[in-house]
Design an enzyme around this catalytic site. Structure first.
Site, mmCIF file in Angstrom:
data_model
loop_
_atom_site.group_PDB
_atom_site.id
_atom_site.type_symbol
_atom_site.label_atom_id
_atom_site.label_comp_id
_atom_site.label_asym_id
_atom_site.label_seq_id
_atom_site.Cartn_x
_atom_site.Cartn_y
_atom_site.Cartn_z
ATOM 1 N N SER A 172 0.820 -1.214 0.000
ATOM 2 C CA SER A 172 0.000 0.000 0.000
ATOM 3 C C SER A 172 0.854 1.263 0.000
ATOM 4 O O SER A 172 0.327 2.369 -0.057
ATOM 5 C CB SER A 172 -0.944 0.009 1.215
ATOM 6 O OG SER A 172 -0.223 -0.166 2.409
ATOM 7 N N ASN A 200 -2.299 -2.919 12.971
ATOM 8 C CA ASN A 200 -3.763 -2.807 12.876
ATOM 9 C C ASN A 200 -4.299 -1.594 13.636
ATOM 10 O O ASN A 200 -5.153 -0.867 13.132
ATOM 11 C CB ASN A 200 -4.434 -4.091 13.393
ATOM 12 C CG ASN A 200 -4.049 -5.301 12.555
ATOM 13 O OD1 ASN A 200 -3.437 -5.146 11.504
ATOM 14 N ND2 ASN A 200 -4.394 -6.485 13.023
ATOM 15 N N HIS A 232 -41.063 21.229 -11.967
ATOM 16 C CA HIS A 232 -41.093 20.429 -13.207
ATOM 17 C C HIS A 232 -40.388 21.163 -14.352
ATOM 18 O O HIS A 232 -40.712 20.945 -15.514
ATOM 19 C CB HIS A 232 -42.528 20.089 -13.615
ATOM 20 C CG HIS A 232 -43.371 19.576 -12.492
ATOM 21 N ND1 HIS A 232 -43.431 18.236 -12.165
ATOM 22 C CD2 HIS A 232 -44.145 20.214 -11.577
ATOM 23 C CE1 HIS A 232 -44.240 18.078 -11.126
ATOM 24 N NE2 HIS A 232 -44.671 19.263 -10.728
ATOM 25 N N SER A 268 -14.279 25.121 -27.913
ATOM 26 C CA SER A 268 -14.328 23.865 -28.645
ATOM 27 C C SER A 268 -13.225 23.891 -29.692
ATOM 28 O O SER A 268 -12.922 24.936 -30.257
ATOM 29 C CB SER A 268 -15.690 23.727 -29.325
ATOM 30 O OG SER A 268 -15.598 22.854 -30.432
ATOM 31 N N LYS A 323 -18.125 28.330 -29.512
ATOM 32 C CA LYS A 323 -18.505 27.698 -28.254
ATOM 33 C C LYS A 323 -17.787 28.266 -27.036
ATOM 34 O O LYS A 323 -16.604 28.557 -27.069
ATOM 35 C CB LYS A 323 -18.207 26.187 -28.308
ATOM 36 C CG LYS A 323 -19.085 25.410 -29.248
ATOM 37 C CD LYS A 323 -20.569 25.460 -28.902
ATOM 38 C CE LYS A 323 -20.890 24.613 -27.691
ATOM 39 N NZ LYS A 323 -20.707 23.186 -27.970
ATOM 40 N N ASN A 336 -17.956 26.678 -23.325
ATOM 41 C CA ASN A 336 -18.574 25.565 -22.598
ATOM 42 C C ASN A 336 -18.331 25.662 -21.095
ATOM 43 O O ASN A 336 -17.211 25.948 -20.672
ATOM 44 C CB ASN A 336 -18.013 24.237 -23.106
ATOM 45 C CG ASN A 336 -18.319 24.014 -24.576
ATOM 46 O OD1 ASN A 336 -19.365 24.434 -25.063
ATOM 47 N ND2 ASN A 336 -17.393 23.376 -25.271
ATOM 48 N N GLU A 352 -19.702 21.303 -15.320
ATOM 49 C CA GLU A 352 -19.959 19.966 -15.871
ATOM 50 C C GLU A 352 -19.093 18.926 -15.166
ATOM 51 O O GLU A 352 -19.534 17.808 -14.877
ATOM 52 C CB GLU A 352 -19.682 19.940 -17.373
ATOM 53 C CG GLU A 352 -20.748 20.657 -18.191
ATOM 54 C CD GLU A 352 -20.376 20.756 -19.664
ATOM 55 O OE1 GLU A 352 -20.103 19.711 -20.280
ATOM 56 O OE2 GLU A 352 -20.347 21.868 -20.192
ATOM 57 N N GLN A 388 -7.228 -2.466 3.831
ATOM 58 C CA GLN A 388 -6.211 -1.654 3.166
ATOM 59 C C GLN A 388 -6.817 -0.902 1.966
ATOM 60 O O GLN A 388 -6.300 0.135 1.554
ATOM 61 C CB GLN A 388 -5.058 -2.552 2.720
ATOM 62 C CG GLN A 388 -3.935 -1.821 2.037
ATOM 63 C CD GLN A 388 -2.687 -2.667 1.944
ATOM 64 O OE1 GLN A 388 -2.036 -2.929 2.953
ATOM 65 N NE2 GLN A 388 -2.351 -3.126 0.758
HETATM 66 N N1 ARG Z 1 -1.224 -1.488 5.196
HETATM 67 C C1 ARG Z 1 -2.161 -2.075 6.096
HETATM 68 C C2 ARG Z 1 -3.527 -1.410 5.927
HETATM 69 O O1 ARG Z 1 -3.599 -0.444 5.273
HETATM 70 C C3 ARG Z 1 -1.703 -1.888 7.502
HETATM 71 C C4 ARG Z 1 -2.200 -2.933 8.451
HETATM 72 C C5 ARG Z 1 -1.654 -4.253 8.097
HETATM 73 N N2 ARG Z 1 -1.856 -5.226 9.102
HETATM 74 C C6 ARG Z 1 -1.634 -6.487 8.868
HETATM 75 N N3 ARG Z 1 -1.782 -7.292 9.839
HETATM 76 N N4 ARG Z 1 -1.259 -6.934 7.702
HETATM 77 O O2 ARG Z 1 -4.512 -1.854 6.427
#
Ligand code: ARG
Length: 482
Positions: free
Chosen positions: A40, A127, A173, A294, A300, A302, A307, A339
């Site tokens: 991540s 966690n 309406h 455009s 145009k 726009n 939008e 995640q």
């Molecule tokens: N990158 C993980 C998340 O965004 C962090 C927690 C990961 N915990 C684990 N036990 N793998 O949730």
């Protein structure tokens, strides 16, 4: 801090395949694809500042409780200060091998300060760490959004004040219904934005609770002091159940729901700006800086920005559904599914923040074409209800008055004129089939049939009379503290 650092490059990138924080139990490494799939860090590095803040509070608590030494704390603080600087300057080498923002920072800390870095994770799990980081991040985002809503509102009030008495047709309406003022119309959006702000402020209360101390899921056997950490980090209270603390993301879902409603409101306003700007309607013009041309049609102009606001509402709604779906099948406690909460959440905050910024400026870039608005009011019998109400006030039952005016409108259609253009006699003839209607009409009816007369008569709280629109603006300013 940057989102664009390529993982695995830079001063502290490891050249040998490094051992993962949890690799001791495993006999083979993950493939590159799995590494990329599970990491991540490319997106959660946005929470680096919050991660460091949370770690410093945790370390301070560990030292206060005698779980780590005073020297360990000093080393951790020194290392984190350096890391924060590296990240700020874009020098930090984010590494995909270290999976996420938490492990990247911890590893660098250990490289810088040795054993103290390895002690930081005592009594903590990623966690509860990640749940804390997200809440800190989201709290900052909410504060920024609340400030931007206030800015947008200030601009909206300015324009509404200028046009507190500018008549335009109100529609139901999408057909001309009754006269309102443009200021009154804009104040409808002020009210929506006021509820939006309330929702974000309310959501903030539930965001602002501390998960740290829940550890992986069951709590920890170290003598931790969660209240201390909560107050260090500005949380109002601690999360009271460790399983819940690490696993639920309802606060993020709530945020996305508030964001979806805010975007929905701005999408409706955008739709109106687009419609009003169409030459077929021609109620407003929008400053050039919010429009594009455009590549093929030279004439145009726009309304791209409104939008796109309307279009981007789709992705924000999508994020809300993504998070709800992410959550619904998860057994307690933490699962890696969570995640996936970050990208929709970040994207939602980014979209809302950019949209509000643009809107605060765009609202003052509206040029009102008052003549066109008034012109539209003379087509569509906007004061027909006023005529019926007049007859009611003279004693005719409302249903009969409704019928009499419907006949007058039909006659006006045939003649090709608007109601105020009839003479008194013509009006009386048109209503002749409804007993009691014609004789109740007097010359005072012509004041009632004017746009100004209609507007001024709706003078209760929440009505469109210019004096009430000004009162609504004053009330809004007082609410906001001036
Ligand atoms: N990158 C993980 C998340 O965004 C962090 C927690 C990961 N915990 C684990 N036990 N793998 O949730």
């Amino acid at each position: 801090m940057t989102d664009t650092t390529t993982p695995g490059t830079g001063a502290n990138a490891s050249t040998d395949a490094p051992a993962k924080a949890w690799s001791g139990r495993f006999t083979e490494p993950v493939s590159d694809l799995v590494k990329r799939y599970t990491a991540s860090v490319p997106f959660d590095q946005r929470m680096a500042r919050q991660d460091i803040r949370g770690s410093l509070a945790h370390a301070k608590m560990l030292a206060k409780q005698g779980i780590i030494g005073a020297q360990d704390l000093a080393d951790i603080e020194r290392g984190m200060a350096q890391i924060a600087g590296e990240i700020e300057r874009g020098e930090f080498a984010w590494n995909l091998d270290d999976e996420d923002v938490h492990l990247n920072i911890e590893k660098r800390l250990t490289a810088l300060v040795g054993d103290a870095g390895k002690r930081l994770h005592t009594g903590r799990s990623r966690n509860d760490q990640v749940a804390t980081d997200i809440r800190l991040w989201l709290r900052d985002a909410i504060d920024q959004i609340l400030a931007l809503i206030a800015e947008f509102q200030a601009k909206l009030l300015e324009v509404a004040e200028t046009h507190a008495g500018t008549p335009m047709p109100g529609f139901t309406h999408l057909q001309v219904a009754q006269p309102v003022t443009f200021g009154h119309h804009l104040m409808a959006y002020y009210e929506m934005s006021r509820r939006d702000a309330e929702r974000f402020a309310d959501c903030r209360k539930r965001v602002n609770r501390l998960p740290l101390g829940a550890a992986a899921l069951a709590g920890t056997n170290y003598p931790i002091d969660r209240e201390f950490v909560a107050s260090e980090l500005g949380f109002d209270e601690v999360c009271f159940n460790s399983l819940d603390a690490v696993s639920d993301r309802d606060f993020a879902i709530e945020f996305c729901a508030a964001a979806a409603l805010l975007m929905t409101h701005l999408s409706r306003l955008s739709e109106e700006l687009i419609l009003w700007m169409s030459p077929r309607v021609g109620f407003i013009d929008l400053a050039d800086r919010f429009c594009t041309g455009s590549s093929i049609m030279p004439q145009k102009k726009n309304p791209d920005v409104p939008e796109l606001v309307r279009g981007k509402t789709g992705r924000v709604n999508g994020s809300l559904i993504a998070l709800l779906t992410l959550m619904k099948g998860q057994p307690l406690a933490y699962n890696k599914d969570n995640q996936e909460d970050k990208e929709p959440l970040f994207d939602t905050a980014d979209t809302v923040i950019d949209t509000l910024r643009i809107y605060a400026d765009m609202i003052t870039g509206i040029r009102v074409k008052a003549e066109a608005m008034r012109g539209a009011l003379s087509q569509g019998y906007a004061t027909a209800t006023d005529l019926a109400d007049y007859l009611v006030k003279k004693g005719l039952p409302f249903r009969d008055a409704h019928e009499a005016v419907a006949l007058a409108v039909r006659a006006a259609d045939v003649k090709g004129c608007d109601l105020p253009q009839f003479s008194l006699d013509e009006l009386r003839i048109a209503m002749a089939h409804v007993p009691g209607a014609a004789e109740r009409l007097g010359t005072d009816i012509f004041a009632v049939l004017t746009v100004e007369g209609s507007l001024a008569s709706r003078k209760h709280v929440g009505g469109t009379a210019p004096e009430q629109v000004r009162a609504a603006i004053a009330r809004a300013r007082a609410d906001r503290g001036g």
